[in-house]
Design a protein around this motif. Sequence first.
Motif, short mmCIF file in Angstrom:
data_model
loop_
_atom_site.label_atom_id
_atom_site.label_comp_id
_atom_site.label_asym_id
_atom_site.label_seq_id
_atom_site.Cartn_x
_atom_site.Cartn_y
_atom_site.Cartn_z
N THR A 1 0.83 -1.19 0.00
CA THR A 1 0.00 0.00 0.00
C THR A 1 0.87 1.24 0.00
OG1 THR A 1 -0.12 0.05 2.41
CG2 THR A 1 -1.87 -1.14 1.26
N ASP B 1 -2.55 1.52 -5.36
CA ASP B 1 -3.08 0.80 -4.21
C ASP B 1 -4.51 1.21 -3.87
OD1 ASP B 1 -0.67 -0.60 -3.88
OD2 ASP B 1 0.18 1.09 -2.78
N ASP C 1 -5.40 -0.76 -0.49
CA ASP C 1 -5.58 0.07 0.71
C ASP C 1 -6.74 -0.46 1.56
OD1 ASP C 1 -3.50 1.74 -0.07
OD2 ASP C 1 -4.82 3.26 -0.92
#
Length: 116
Positions: A7, A12, A57
Amino acid sequence: MTEQVRTGGPADARPVYSISVAAELADLAVPTLRLYEQHGLVTPARTDGGTRRYSADDVERIRRVSGLVEDGVTLSAVQMVLDLQDSNRTLTDANRELRDRNAALRKDNARLRADG
């Protein structure tokens, strides 16, 4: 073995994982992800057809929620803890940036004094 999800970059945030893949990546059951969503702890993107799509994420956030739950934090308190953690991270980053700027200014000040 589950895939490592990285991330931090724009990619992401791209919602690419189905709920089953996100659950596998987070090492959780699909109903648990639905429960987290019901509590507003994660909000996956939706396709035009309504299918959930999770980003890297999102998977990282799911892992954070899961870790807090494993530590005994109730779902109703998880959002507050996540907000406090995020605020702390933001303040720590800002503090680091200010310290770096201060050090650069002190260096410039010393150089100017030496030149003058």
